[in-house]
Design a protein around this motif. Structure first.
Motif: not given
Length: 281
Positions: A222-226, A233-236, A242-244
């Protein structure tokens, strides 16, 4: 008071520790020439996954206190070739701040003339320059630089003791895996942003939605989110993705690499085939 910042880090840290215990077991007990070489081969992929978790730790430390974090980073250093604060300097305060500008990016994929590097060229160059670039960034972050240099010296000293005890086992159980893991890490980053010369986070990263890949790498796919919120935190990350998702172009999804996919690794895919809809819901 809890030891971990996030309870979900407990099992990963236990697994890293068990892997390191196996490294030490092979180092201290192997008497045949072939066993350390076999262990080197068997460990390439698992230690590549551990590299992703070392990356997460440099963004959000797994322990609340400095001492256990430094001890964990020594273990990570032997497993991944990335020592304490090397990722923090090169990646967190380097690459994450500059990845939208290829004239500054510490993991840049463009040549000086503006053309795109090949996969091998990028990997070798960034592998060789990883530590010099971390040091250069550290000149603007003296507190982190002191930790980087001090822990780096300690890591080298410990590696020297291992070589003094048994140079052959130290070479194949520690030094060569460290070099290989760092190279694999750099090679993998080539597919995160290559060719994306843009100004918006939503358009600047490729994503991998494969469940197995994200299980083993702590949702690194989920690299865009990162990159949108790198202190998360990685777990989130799946929740943020999903939001993006509605703003991420359909062209920014890839297959994972080996061992999850054996043909067409890292190839771009149609998000209709990747459970994008389920995640977005």
């Amino acid at each position: 008071m809890t030891l971990f910042r996030h309870p979900r880090d407990r099992i990963p840290v236990l697994l890293f520790t068990l892997m390191f215990a196996l490294d030490l077991t092979v180092f201290f007990t192997a008497t045949s020439w072939w066993l350390p070489i076999l262990w080197l081969g068997l460990g390439i992929i698992p230690k590549g996954w551990i590299s992703a978790w070392n990356h997460h730790h440099q963004h959000v430390t797994m322990f609340r206190h400095a001492l256990p974090n430094r001890l964990l980073e020594i273990m990570f250093g032997f497993q991944t070739g990335v020592t304490s604060h090397a990722w923090f300097l090169h990646h967190v305060v380097g690459h994450h701040r500059n990845y939208l500008d290829q004239t500054k990016d510490e993991a840049g994929w463009k040549r000086a003339d503006g053309t795109t590097m090949g996969e091998m060229e990028f990997s070798v160059l960034n592998w060789l320059m990883a530590y010099p670039r971390a040091y250069r960034v550290g000149l603007s972050h003296p507190k982190a630089l002191r930790v980087f240099l001090g822990m780096g010296a300690l890591q080298v000293a410990l590696l020297g003791v291992l070589f003094w005890h048994n140079w052959y086992n130290a070479l194949f159980v520690f030094l060569l895996p460290m070099a290989a893991s760092l190279y694999v890490t750099v090679w993998a980053t080539y597919f995160h942003h290559v060719g994306l010369d843009v100004t918006e986070h939503s358009q600047a990263s490729y994503n991998i939605l494969h469940k197995g890949y994200n299980l083993m790498t702590g949702n690194l796919g989920y690299h865009t989110a990162h990159h949108t919120k790198h202190g998360l935190h990685w777990s989130q990350l799946p929740e943020l993705h999903a939001q993006l998702a509605k703003d991420i172009p359909a062209t920014l999804y890839r297959q994972p690499g080996i061992p999850f996919v054996w043909t067409g690794t890292e190839a771009k895919i149609d998000p209709a085939e990747s459970e994008l809809g389920a995640i977005a819901q």
